[in-house]
Design an enzyme around this catalytic site. Structure first.
Site, mmCIF file in Angstrom:
data_model
loop_
_atom_site.group_PDB
_atom_site.id
_atom_site.type_symbol
_atom_site.label_atom_id
_atom_site.label_comp_id
_atom_site.label_asym_id
_atom_site.label_seq_id
_atom_site.Cartn_x
_atom_site.Cartn_y
_atom_site.Cartn_z
ATOM 1 N N ASP A 1 73.321 9.327 2.911
ATOM 2 C CA ASP A 1 74.587 9.059 2.247
ATOM 3 C C ASP A 1 75.384 7.866 2.758
ATOM 4 O O ASP A 1 75.553 6.844 2.081
ATOM 5 C CB ASP A 1 75.460 10.319 2.265
ATOM 6 C CG ASP A 1 75.585 10.958 3.659
ATOM 7 O OD1 ASP A 1 74.968 10.458 4.607
ATOM 8 O OD2 ASP A 1 76.329 11.951 3.774
ATOM 9 N N GLU B 1 77.469 11.299 15.376
ATOM 10 C CA GLU B 1 78.633 12.186 15.296
ATOM 11 C C GLU B 1 79.723 11.754 16.263
ATOM 12 O O GLU B 1 80.914 11.804 15.947
ATOM 13 C CB GLU B 1 78.210 13.630 15.580
ATOM 14 C CG GLU B 1 77.234 14.223 14.572
ATOM 15 C CD GLU B 1 77.872 14.497 13.208
ATOM 16 O OE1 GLU B 1 79.085 14.281 13.051
ATOM 17 O OE2 GLU B 1 77.136 14.936 12.304
ATOM 18 N N ARG C 1 83.342 10.576 14.728
ATOM 19 C CA ARG C 1 84.434 11.516 14.994
ATOM 20 C C ARG C 1 85.301 11.049 16.160
ATOM 21 O O ARG C 1 86.512 10.888 16.013
ATOM 22 C CB ARG C 1 83.871 12.911 15.294
ATOM 23 C CG ARG C 1 83.065 13.521 14.164
ATOM 24 C CD ARG C 1 82.730 14.966 14.452
ATOM 25 N NE ARG C 1 81.679 15.475 13.571
ATOM 26 C CZ ARG C 1 81.596 16.732 13.151
ATOM 27 N NH1 ARG C 1 82.509 17.611 13.513
ATOM 28 N NH2 ARG C 1 80.598 17.128 12.367
ATOM 29 N N GLU D 1 84.056 15.704 0.911
ATOM 30 C CA GLU D 1 83.579 14.575 0.088
ATOM 31 C C GLU D 1 84.186 14.537 -1.317
ATOM 32 O O GLU D 1 84.506 13.470 -1.846
ATOM 33 C CB GLU D 1 82.046 14.598 0.003
ATOM 34 C CG GLU D 1 81.337 14.237 1.296
ATOM 35 C CD GLU D 1 81.314 15.367 2.306
ATOM 36 O OE1 GLU D 1 81.097 15.100 3.507
ATOM 37 O OE2 GLU D 1 81.512 16.537 1.893
ATOM 38 N N THR E 1 83.571 6.807 7.757
ATOM 39 C CA THR E 1 83.022 7.927 6.996
ATOM 40 C C THR E 1 83.607 9.259 7.417
ATOM 41 O O THR E 1 83.353 10.278 6.776
ATOM 42 C CB THR E 1 81.484 7.951 7.121
ATOM 43 O OG1 THR E 1 80.933 8.734 6.065
ATOM 44 C CG2 THR E 1 81.049 8.473 8.476
#
Length: 960
Positions: free
Chosen positions: A639, A505, A509, A777, A864
């Site tokens: 994913d 994360e 981010r 998404e 992502t």
């Protein structure tokens, strides 16, 4: 174009052979086809391998994909037939179901029956914007083999020439024929063009080798003219005959007014600027004028050494289309034809624009579909506030992945663009509302609690929402807000005060947000902070297995796995760090960032099974990592690993083929094992698999896959019209429709976190899965599909989702999640994830921003978390501390680099600014020196990588 379309449709009938290799002849009236009489059951390499440039262009301008699909299929077969040495025999049996090299008599030639197939390997790659690397790899393999096997030098004066190789069933070893046809003289120009467009740069060892060969061969071709009485070249010459370097071959003394030599002169002059090629071309033109001109036009010469013979009664069309054209262009310094970036010449010298430069909706006179029925009305505040979900079942023509209104007319696209510009202002207003709430009540905290109106720090207290939002502010032109946030980063972001964080994360981010802000603004503040954060996160990579820990303490560097998985790492977490760390390595010059991140994919490559599908957990506390359990999912915990297989390949300029091969293998496994259609509506979805058993559920997270599949299709090395790419594009569109239905079928028009499928109901929502946390998404995929296909339907679906967010998630302070997408009465929940600003609003904005210069195919890759980064080759390394000389820069090394290179605080004193400027100037030469050394090392590494790829391809063929 209408005539070309008609002719193309008739010629396409000749492609209908059992093998997929077209017949050599077709009757344009009846469609009857077959090979030439003397060829019987076989086709000529130069003929079936030299159709692609034309038919691909025809497909692009007519919108008829079948033209491109047919000719690209030929090269897929050729790739399979291409032997390890890269040299393809000139005859292929095409009358059986399985194409095969004709083994009665195998000849390899860069002259007749072979020549232009090799030319088109390079030119198809150029025509497609240098994206379809399969063609470049085929070309490079062939040229490597040419140098190793067919390139010789004459005994007397060392003239370079290309021999032919032949063998029969009974021969024990190949025989080399030391002669060269005039046709082979095309090769000088092709080699030069290949060198100037080499993926490793013109200065690479291979490019320089090819350029030297190009010049040497072209000189030999010039000598073929000089060594005759007329100054015209024979059809073929033999080498190393007594007292001669070269001599006109018996029965080949004629001159057909061929263009190949002046073609190479033109290309070499255009690329190198050397005037010698103009001089040689002028000599040839004078010879033609002297010995080939007739009262009516021109004629061929029967014997190039007979100066008193009249020209023959024959004038080939290529004299006008090629020879005179190339002679003219050779002497035309004002031509705007650009061989490197705008046009490709077919083998008959017809210049065509690169496919990317053809107007996207250039079509035949029938035009596009002006009847696209779904363009919405202009946005108003009342329409936003009064939104009511209209339910599912609409737009069913999109369900199966078709493009029902393709081609979209330019008029419709223009109207869609105009509407989008009006809509994007509403999305910017939404961002302002979210940012104002965050700034007022939670500035510097990780998240805003919008109902409590206070900050929260679930990510370690690093200002996650602020950092995650930086590039969204920049792209929406909210520059005052951006610079205010920059100041907080510069003055208050301190990783010394942060304890244990999620490596995944924090990377996607915070690190991704800092890097994108740097990439967009060039403000060194962000790179400084990213470097500091990256160096701390990198300590998590020091596990026994090389698979990083899931968490790391940013002060102590101590790594650990997440408690609930203990001895394991999660696939999506450890395989979704590479885009960020590779960029950081490039930008700072610190290679260890890339080395450790790429090491993870080396391990994954070894672990990837035949199906291509990876288990969600990997044991990472021992030296030999291995999968734990057998749970396969493109949703949570899996994913983005598949996303990054593709995106690393794109980020690296499509050169590191192992990433693309891993991606293609996984997507094949997806199609083989996980795609299911619901009943009764036939919605396509991606199931999960646990211990071999199918679970009929799909997370909202899986909706990223539509965009990834579309991006993979449009960058497929076989071309977007190849069967594989078209399959993936259909799947992408079908999944996007299913994801849209996940929104449309709820009472709020918002999607649940998870849907489950069962017979007769399509999908249903369990109460525990009914929440919506402002996920991005689906709109991410809509943005990518819109950008690639230009179909306005994705803007309409995205706008519908935005209206639902405004109606059911907006609060007086910012936005909140929803606990139940079927409950229209309750207030939103008290949480706003950082990705709502970083991703959801950004993708909605970009979906409605026709004016953005972000290019997802050629220039940028999104991490992502929706942070756009330029491709690595576009990033210039900047590591000032390494550039400072010993002693003189010691004081500067201790300072925050922002005081030297920032925007508002540059040069606190005149003296500091002067020192900084002198330091950078003094080290410019040293920087260039290291750039050169790095380029050479990269050449070596790239060559090793291609060698490994060739070995793997050999193994694959052996397995097949």
């Amino acid at each position: 174009l209408e005539k070309a379309d008609d002719l193309g449709a008739r010629l396409m009938q000749g492609f209908d052979s059992p093998s997929g290799i077209p017949y050599g002849r077709v009757n344009l009236k009846t469609g009857e086809k077959g090979n030439a009489g003397w060829m019987k059951n076989r086709a000529s390499l130069a003929e079936f391998g030299t159709l692609q440039v034309e038919f691909r262009y025809l497909a692009a301008v007519t919108g008829k994909h079948e033209y491109a699909e047919a000719v690209e299929r030929i090269f897929q077969i050729l790739e399979y037939l291409q032997p390890d040495d890269g040299l393809i025999p000139i005859y292929v049996v095409n009358t059986g179901k399985t194409p095969a090299v004709w083994d009665e008599f195998q000849r390899v030639s860069f002259g007749s029956h072979g020549d232009s197939a090799y030319e088109y390997m390079l030119k198809i790659w150029l025509q497609g914007g240098r994206r379809e690397m399969m063609y470049r790899h085929m070309y490079d393999r062939s040229i490597d083999a040419l140098h190793e096997q067919l390139l010789f030098h004459s005994n007397l004066n060392g003239l370079a020439y290309v021999a032919q190789r032949q063998e029969t069933k009974s021969s024990k070893r190949p025989v080399y024929i030391h002669s060269m046809e005039h046709l082979t003289c095309f090769l000088g120009g092709t080699l030069a063009l290949g060198a100037y467009t080499d993926p490793n740069g013109l200065d690479s060892v291979k490019a320089q080798r090819d350029l030297r060969t190009a010049r040497a061969l072209t000189y030999t071709c010039y000598q073929m003219y000089q060594n005759t009485e007329t100054g015209a070249a024979p059809e073929a010459v033999s080498f190393n005959e007594k007292h001669h370097d070269l001599k006109a071959q018996n029965r080949s003394e004629y001159y057909l007014l061929r263009p190949e030599t002046v073609e190479s002169f033109y290309i070499l002059n255009k690329l190198t600027g050397d005037p010698i090629y103009r001089e040689w071309g002028w000599e040839i033109f004078q010879s033609i004028e002297r010995y080939c001109k007739l009262p009516v036009a021109y004629g061929k010469l029967k014997n190039v050494n007979h100066i008193n013979e009249e020209p023959q009664d024959m004038l080939e069309s290529f004299f006008l289309s090629e020879t005179l054209k190339y002679l003219y262009l050779l002497q035309d310094p004002d031509s705007d034809l650009d061989l490197l970036s705008s046009v490709v010449f077919n083998t008959e010298a017809h210049p065509l624009r690169m496919l990317s430069l053809i107007p996207k909706h250039s079509r035949t006179s029938s035009g596009g579909h002006d009847g696209f029925p779904y363009l919405g009305s202009e946005p108003t505040s009342d329409a936003v506030s009064s939104f009511v979900s209209r339910g599912g079942g609409r737009y069913e023509e999109y369900k199966t992945g078709d493009s029902p209104y393709d081609p979209i007319s330019q008029d419709i696209r223009d109207k869609s663009d105009e509407l989008a510009r009006k809509r994007r202002s509403f999305i910017v207003s939404a961002m302002k509302h979210a940012w104002h709430g965050y700034k007022t009540y939670a500035f510097g905290h990780d998240e805003l609690l919008p109902r409590s109106m206070k900050g929260n720090d679930p990510w370690g207290g690093m200002g996650t929402t602020l950092v995650d939002s930086l590039d969204t502010l920049w792209l929406m032109d909210l520059r005052a807000e951006f610079w205010e946030a920059r100041d907080w980063v510069r003055d208050h972001l301190n990783h010394d005060n942060v304890a244990t964080v999620s490596v995944f994360e924090t990377t996607i981010r915070s690190l991704g947000g800092l890097l994108s802000a740097y990439d967009l603004s060039d403000d060194i503040t962000f790179l400084n902070k990213a470097d500091d954060l990256g160096s701390r996160l990198l300590k998590a990579f020091d596990s026994p297995s090389g698979i990083p820990y899931g968490q790391v303490h940013l002060q102590t560097g101590e790594g650990s796995n997440i408690a609930w998985v203990a001895s394991s790492a999660l696939l999506a977490e450890y395989a979704t760090l590479q885009v960020e760390f590779r960029y950081l390595a490039r930008a700072t010059g610190k290679k260890e960032y890339a080395i450790k991140a790429e090491r993870i994919f080396e391990i994954i490559e070894d672990l990837q099974p035949h199906s291509g599908l990876l288990s969600l957990q990997t044991l990472n506390l021992q030296t030999e990592p291995r999968f734990r359990g057998d749970h396969i999912s493109f949703g949570a915990m899996g994913d983005s690993a598949y996303e990054y297989m593709l995106k690393q390949w794109l980020q690296g300029g499509r050169k590191e083929m192992k990433y693309r091969l891993m991606y293609d293998k996984a997507i094949q496994g997806l199609h083989n094992e996980l795609l299911v259609k619901s009943t009764p509506s036939g919605l396509l979805y991606v199931a999960e698999k646990v211990n071999g058993k199918i679970l009929h559920k799909m997370d909202h997270l899986v909706c990223f896959l539509s965009g990834t599949l579309a991006l993979g299709a449009y960058t497929d090395p076989y071309g977007v019209y190849s069967p594989r790419a078209q399959r993936d594009l259909r799947t992408a569109k079908s999944l996007a429709y299913t994801c849209y239905q996940m929104y449309a079928r709820s009472k709020t028009g918002l999607s649940p976190e998870i849907v489950k499928f069962r017979q007769g109901d399509d999908f249903y929502i369990e109460a525990r899965d009914a929440f919506y946390i402002l996920r991005p998404e689906a709109v991410e995929s809509f943005f990518i599909l819109d950008r690639l296909t230009s179909d306005p339907i994705y803007r309409e679906w995205g706008w519908e989702i935005f209206l639902a967010i405004e109606r059911y998630c907006r609060l007086p302070v910012a936005y909140g999640s929803r606990a139940d997408v079927h409950d229209t009465d309750k207030l939103p929940s008290d949480r706003m994830e950082s990705f709502f600003l970083a991703e959801t609003l950004k993708y909605l904005f970009l979906l409605n921003d026709p004016d953005t210069d972000l290019d997802i195919v050629n220039k940028h890759v999104f991490n992502t978390e929706a942070h756009p980064l330029r491709l690595l080759e576009e990033v210039q390394p900047l590591d000032l501390t390494k550039l400072l000389p010993t002693g003189a820069g010691d004081t500067l090394q201790q300072k925050d680099i922002t005081t030297v290179m920032g925007h508002e605080d540059i040069g606190d004193t005149r003296e500091e600014l002067r020192v900084a400027e002198q330091t950078v100037a003094a080290q410019a030469a040293q920087l260039e020196h290291w750039k050169t050394k790095m380029a050479k090392m990269n050449d070596i590494l790239d060559e090793k990588e291609r060698e490994i790829h060739r070995l793997r391809e050999t193994l694959r063929r052996q397995q097949l």
